[in-house]
Design a protein around this motif. Structure first.
Motif, PDB file in Angstrom:
ATOM      1  N   GLU A   1     -29.968  50.222  35.615  1.00  0.00           N
ATOM      2  CA  GLU A   1     -28.717  49.736  36.060  1.00  0.00           C
ATOM      3  C   GLU A   1     -28.654  48.187  35.787  1.00  0.00           C
ATOM      4  O   GLU A   1     -29.408  47.401  35.577  1.00  0.00           O
ATOM      5  CB  GLU A   1     -28.751  49.700  37.727  1.00  0.00           C
ATOM      6  CG  GLU A   1     -28.656  51.142  38.182  1.00  0.00           C
ATOM      7  CD  GLU A   1     -28.736  51.201  39.751  1.00  0.00           C
ATOM      8  OE1 GLU A   1     -28.130  50.116  40.456  1.00  0.00           O
ATOM      9  OE2 GLU A   1     -29.265  52.035  40.287  1.00  0.00           O
ATOM     10  N   ASP A   2     -27.394  47.813  35.702  1.00  0.00           N
ATOM     11  CA  ASP A   2     -26.975  46.385  35.397  1.00  0.00           C
ATOM     12  C   ASP A   2     -27.815  45.406  36.307  1.00  0.00           C
ATOM     13  O   ASP A   2     -28.289  44.464  35.774  1.00  0.00           O
ATOM     14  CB  ASP A   2     -25.438  46.086  35.582  1.00  0.00           C
ATOM     15  CG  ASP A   2     -25.095  44.748  35.004  1.00  0.00           C
ATOM     16  OD1 ASP A   2     -25.631  44.272  34.330  1.00  0.00           O
ATOM     17  OD2 ASP A   2     -24.107  44.422  35.564  1.00  0.00           O
ATOM     18  N   ASN A   3     -27.855  45.588  37.657  1.00  0.00           N
ATOM     19  CA  ASN A   3     -28.181  44.759  38.609  1.00  0.00           C
ATOM     20  C   ASN A   3     -29.877  44.710  38.556  1.00  0.00           C
ATOM     21  O   ASN A   3     -30.205  43.530  38.583  1.00  0.00           O
ATOM     22  CB  ASN A   3     -27.875  45.312  39.937  1.00  0.00           C
ATOM     23  CG  ASN A   3     -28.006  44.247  41.094  1.00  0.00           C
ATOM     24  OD1 ASN A   3     -27.993  43.201  40.900  1.00  0.00           O
ATOM     25  ND2 ASN A   3     -28.464  44.903  42.258  1.00  0.00           N
ATOM     26  N   SER A   4     -30.554  45.705  38.119  1.00  0.00           N
ATOM     27  CA  SER A   4     -31.714  45.885  37.819  1.00  0.00           C
ATOM     28  C   SER A   4     -32.294  44.834  36.822  1.00  0.00           C
ATOM     29  O   SER A   4     -33.104  44.014  36.770  1.00  0.00           O
ATOM     30  CB  SER A   4     -32.257  47.324  37.433  1.00  0.00           C
ATOM     31  OG  SER A   4     -32.045  48.024  38.816  1.00  0.00           O
TER      32      SER A   4
ATOM     33  N   HIS B   1     -30.526  42.404  35.511  1.00  0.00           N
ATOM     34  CA  HIS B   1     -30.472  41.040  36.025  1.00  0.00           C
ATOM     35  C   HIS B   1     -31.465  40.504  36.937  1.00  0.00           C
ATOM     36  O   HIS B   1     -31.968  39.346  36.599  1.00  0.00           O
ATOM     37  CB  HIS B   1     -28.936  40.647  36.442  1.00  0.00           C
ATOM     38  CG  HIS B   1     -27.825  40.722  35.650  1.00  0.00           C
ATOM     39  ND1 HIS B   1     -27.373  39.745  34.784  1.00  0.00           N
ATOM     40  CD2 HIS B   1     -26.867  41.740  35.009  1.00  0.00           C
ATOM     41  CE1 HIS B   1     -26.681  40.096  33.879  1.00  0.00           C
ATOM     42  NE2 HIS B   1     -26.092  41.279  33.977  1.00  0.00           N
ATOM     43  N   THR B   2     -31.801  41.195  37.796  1.00  0.00           N
ATOM     44  CA  THR B   2     -32.758  41.024  38.964  1.00  0.00           C
ATOM     45  C   THR B   2     -34.144  40.599  37.903  1.00  0.00           C
ATOM     46  O   THR B   2     -34.899  39.758  38.360  1.00  0.00           O
ATOM     47  CB  THR B   2     -33.081  41.927  39.670  1.00  0.00           C
ATOM     48  OG1 THR B   2     -31.623  42.347  40.634  1.00  0.00           O
ATOM     49  CG2 THR B   2     -34.130  41.856  40.746  1.00  0.00           C
ATOM     50  N   ALA B   3     -34.559  41.816  37.071  1.00  0.00           N
ATOM     51  CA  ALA B   3     -35.687  41.381  36.404  1.00  0.00           C
ATOM     52  C   ALA B   3     -35.584  40.194  35.350  1.00  0.00           C
ATOM     53  O   ALA B   3     -36.643  39.483  35.525  1.00  0.00           O
ATOM     54  CB  ALA B   3     -36.190  42.813  35.548  1.00  0.00           C
TER      55      ALA B   3
ATOM     56  N   ASN C   1     -34.170  37.566  36.077  1.00  0.00           N
ATOM     57  CA  ASN C   1     -34.229  36.071  36.896  1.00  0.00           C
ATOM     58  C   ASN C   1     -35.511  36.280  37.360  1.00  0.00           C
ATOM     59  O   ASN C   1     -36.151  34.988  37.576  1.00  0.00           O
ATOM     60  CB  ASN C   1     -33.485  36.622  38.214  1.00  0.00           C
ATOM     61  CG  ASN C   1     -31.816  36.188  37.749  1.00  0.00           C
ATOM     62  OD1 ASN C   1     -31.609  35.487  36.806  1.00  0.00           O
ATOM     63  ND2 ASN C   1     -30.869  36.810  38.423  1.00  0.00           N
ATOM     64  N   VAL C   2     -36.483  37.129  37.503  1.00  0.00           N
ATOM     65  CA  VAL C   2     -37.961  37.112  38.101  1.00  0.00           C
ATOM     66  C   VAL C   2     -38.493  36.310  36.921  1.00  0.00           C
ATOM     67  O   VAL C   2     -39.325  35.702  37.079  1.00  0.00           O
ATOM     68  CB  VAL C   2     -38.631  38.556  38.404  1.00  0.00           C
ATOM     69  CG1 VAL C   2     -39.949  38.546  38.709  1.00  0.00           C
ATOM     70  CG2 VAL C   2     -37.664  39.209  39.704  1.00  0.00           C
TER      71      VAL C   2
ATOM     72  N   ARG D   1     -37.824  32.817  36.638  1.00  0.00           N
ATOM     73  CA  ARG D   1     -38.437  31.916  37.655  1.00  0.00           C
ATOM     74  C   ARG D   1     -40.022  31.826  37.445  1.00  0.00           C
ATOM     75  O   ARG D   1     -40.607  31.039  37.635  1.00  0.00           O
ATOM     76  CB  ARG D   1     -38.172  32.824  39.065  1.00  0.00           C
ATOM     77  CG  ARG D   1     -38.398  31.858  40.015  1.00  0.00           C
ATOM     78  CD  ARG D   1     -37.987  32.678  41.467  1.00  0.00           C
ATOM     79  NE  ARG D   1     -38.732  33.742  41.722  1.00  0.00           N
ATOM     80  CZ  ARG D   1     -37.788  35.008  41.928  1.00  0.00           C
ATOM     81  NH1 ARG D   1     -36.562  35.071  41.749  1.00  0.00           N
ATOM     82  NH2 ARG D   1     -38.773  36.220  42.022  1.00  0.00           N
TER      83      ARG D   1
END
Length: 131
Positions: free
Chosen positions: A2-5, A7-9, A11-12, A15
């Motif tokens: 998924e697109d959201n996954s 982007h979340t990964a 960003n992690v 960070r």
């Protein structure tokens, strides 16, 4: 995936890299007066270099996955290194920058290859947005 996954990964990882970079900078500042040949600076390099390189590889991999999937908003970082002569320098810079807006340029340097040389190395790093 998924697109959201993705982007979340991403960003992690960014960070984690930022925290690691901050820690490395703190340690280097602490040891700034050490002899450049001392083992303390080598230990800092050993402690951070491999992990930083691995994080960079993972970040680039996710960025490529996001950009190849038609996702927008995440820039790809492009590095271009060119060698040229003094007489061709202006034309080569124009050629490299022709399709890049000033806001996309992250780094541009022109470095003589040695003190008495007519040859130069151009290093251009820019970001490219997909879409």
């Amino acid at each position: 995936m998924e697109d959201n996954s993705l982007h979340t990964a991403l960003n992690v990882l960014i960070r984690v890299k930022d925290n690691l970079l901050e820690t490395m900078v703190d340690e280097l500042v602490t040891h700034q007066d050490d002899d450049p040949c001392s083992f303390s600076l080598q230990e800092i390099e050993d402690k951070f270099a491999i992990r930083m390189a691995n994080l960079n590889t993972l970040i680039i991999t996710l960025q490529d996955q996001i950009s190849s999937g038609g996702h927008q908003g995440i820039p790809r970082i492009i590095t271009n290194v060119e060698d040229t002569t003094r007489e061709k320098l202006g034309n080569k810079l124009d050629e490299l920058l022709e399709f890049i807006s000033p806001e996309e340029v992250l780094h541009l340097s022109v470095v003589p290859q040695n003190a008495d040389s007519e040859k130069y190395t151009i290093i251009l790093v820019y970001q490219e947005y997909n879409g």
